[in-house]
Write an enzyme that holds these catalytic residues in place. Structure first.
Site, short mmCIF file in Angstrom:
data_model
loop_
_atom_site.label_atom_id
_atom_site.label_comp_id
_atom_site.label_asym_id
_atom_site.label_seq_id
_atom_site.Cartn_x
_atom_site.Cartn_y
_atom_site.Cartn_z
N ASP A 159 0.16 -9.86 1.03
CA ASP A 159 0.30 -10.29 2.43
C ASP A 159 -0.16 -11.73 2.60
O ASP A 159 0.53 -12.56 3.19
CB ASP A 159 -0.51 -9.37 3.36
N SER A 208 0.12 -8.74 10.40
CA SER A 208 -0.53 -9.58 11.39
C SER A 208 -1.97 -9.88 10.96
O SER A 208 -2.51 -10.93 11.32
CB SER A 208 -0.50 -8.92 12.77
C1 GLA Z 1 -0.11 -3.45 2.25
C2 GLA Z 1 -1.18 -4.23 1.50
C3 GLA Z 1 -0.56 -5.06 0.37
C4 GLA Z 1 0.33 -4.19 -0.53
C5 GLA Z 1 1.29 -3.35 0.32
C6 GLA Z 1 2.05 -2.33 -0.49
O1 GLA Z 1 0.75 -4.34 2.89
O2 GLA Z 1 -1.89 -5.06 2.36
O3 GLA Z 1 -1.57 -5.69 -0.39
O4 GLA Z 1 -0.45 -3.38 -1.37
O5 GLA Z 1 0.61 -2.65 1.35
O6 GLA Z 1 2.86 -2.95 -1.42
#
Ligand code: GLA
Length: 377
Positions: A174, A129
């Site tokens: 993300d 989010s």
């Molecule tokens: C979180 C982080 C991402 C990534 C994942 C693990 O979501 O925000 O950048 O490192 O963990 O893969």
């Protein structure tokens, strides 16, 4: 509150006028590629049909008034004030972080505005989010300032806000998936470039999310610690990034750095295998890779929990489940399962009921569809 419809009505009630701009950015599932992004590796994700929406109208007086469906409060500050907030208003740090990042990318930011965010994306479930609010806010701010940078820059602005303002040393996964998502496709990211691409999701593959509503108290600290351990492992192996190491990882590393490096290096190999299996339409093989990824998180990266392990074990024993794994950073959050079209609410409820018998509370269940990435509406 879901979708731009109620958001516009709420905006009118709150600010007494129509928004000029509405933007949306989706949450994401990490399909495979766990903690590979900040190690320069590859990762596959899916943007999902749950989003954050932002509505905005400019003001001439240089005042920024910001509210979210979550808190119901309005934060009011002059455009010159970019100080971080804490407590119930700390969600504002995401849009503020984006505003603070814009000059570093040579972009103007809007001065005064009224701003309302809403979301139908579960918060704290590992569905990003935070990236969604960064990208929806970024699109709205850029439009308000008359800027139109390439999509890749929008994604980097979101990550910059997260790294430098919010203070989480995350990679590009993300924001990249929220920015480059496409319905019926998975987003492939080579995080070193970064380079963004998509691969088709074979028909008949479904994603189910099981949110444990648990979160390790030190989750941000644990994430940063894993990041550090990976950097130490890379240094000890004489490479800039763990993605430079081809498997097998030399057995000379101290622990836990050796286990962390093995997880990352083998996970990057699994991402490559998953892309080939997807191209071949071999969902059984993709599922096996997902479950292998989870076992590696459990045993080598040690970012799983008893709750996540239980859900994975329960799900993979059910008919119709190709594979299951924790999704996102770990240390709590959610498990995703890739299933066939026969897996349904009743099966999902069965998994949730056995979880409840063991842990005393039901996980949230979401049958998530793939969706397009961030957009102005
Ligand atoms: C979180 C982080 C991402 C990534 C994942 C693990 O979501 O925000 O950048 O490192 O963990 O893969």
């Amino acid at each position: 509150m879901t979708g731009p419809g109620p958001l516009v009505g709420d905006f009118r009630r709150l600010f007494g006028r129509d928004p000029e701009i509405v933007a949306r950015a989706p949450g994401r599932i990490e399909v495979i590629g766990n903690h590979t992004d900040y190690n320069g590796g590859t990762v596959l994700g899916a943007a999902i049909d749950r989003s954050v929406w932002v509505a905005l109208a400019r003001r001439a007086d240089g005042i920024r008034r910001m509210s979210s469906g979550l808190s119901g409060r309005v934060v009011e500050r002059p455009a010159s004030d970019l100080a971080r907030l804490s407590g119930p208003d700390s969600w504002v740090n995401y849009p503020l972080g984006v505003l603070a990042a814009l000059p570093s990318f040579g972009l103007r930011s809007p001065a005064g505005f009224d701003y309302l965010a809403s979301s139908d994306l579960p918060v704290g479930a590992g569905l990003s989010s935070s990236a969604a609010i960064e990208l929806a806010s970024g699109l709205a701010f850029l439009r308000a300032a008359g800027e139109d940078p390439p999509r890749e820059m929008l994604v980097r602005i979101g990550r910059h806000a997260e790294n430098n303002f919010v203070g989480v040393p995350c990679g590009i996964l993300d924001q990249g998936v929220s920015g480059f998502g496409r319905k019926d496709r998975l987003v492939f990211i080579d995080c070193r470039g970064p380079r963004f691409d998509t691969v088709p999701l074979p028909p008949g593959a479904h994603f189910w999310i099981f949110n444990t509503h648990t979160k390790h108290a030190l989750v941000d600290g644990m994430y940063a610690q894993r990041h550090r351990e990976c950097q130490e492992a890379a240094r000890a192996l004489g490479v800039a990034l763990l993605a430079d190491v081809k498997p097998p990882v030399p057995g000379t590393l101290p622990e836990p750095q050796g286990r962390r490096a093995r997880h990352v290096v083998e996970e990057i190999a699994r991402v490559g295998e998953a892309v080939r299996a997807l191209e071949a339409g071999d969902l059984l093989a993709v599922g096996r890779l997902l479950t292998a990824s989870h076992r590696s998180s459990r045993d080598l990266f040690e970012n799983s929990t008893a709750e996540l392990d239980f859900l994975v074990d329960t799900l993979v024993a059910l008919p119709g489940v190709y594979g299951a794994r924790l999704t996102g950073g770990g240390f709590g959050g959610a498990v995703m399962a890739m299933t066939d079209g026969g897996f349904n609410d009743a099966r999902a409820a069965e998994a949730a009921a056995s979880y409840a018998r063991r842990f005393g509370s039901k996980p949230g269940i979401l049958h998530a569809r793939t969706a397009n990435g961030a957009e102005l509406l």
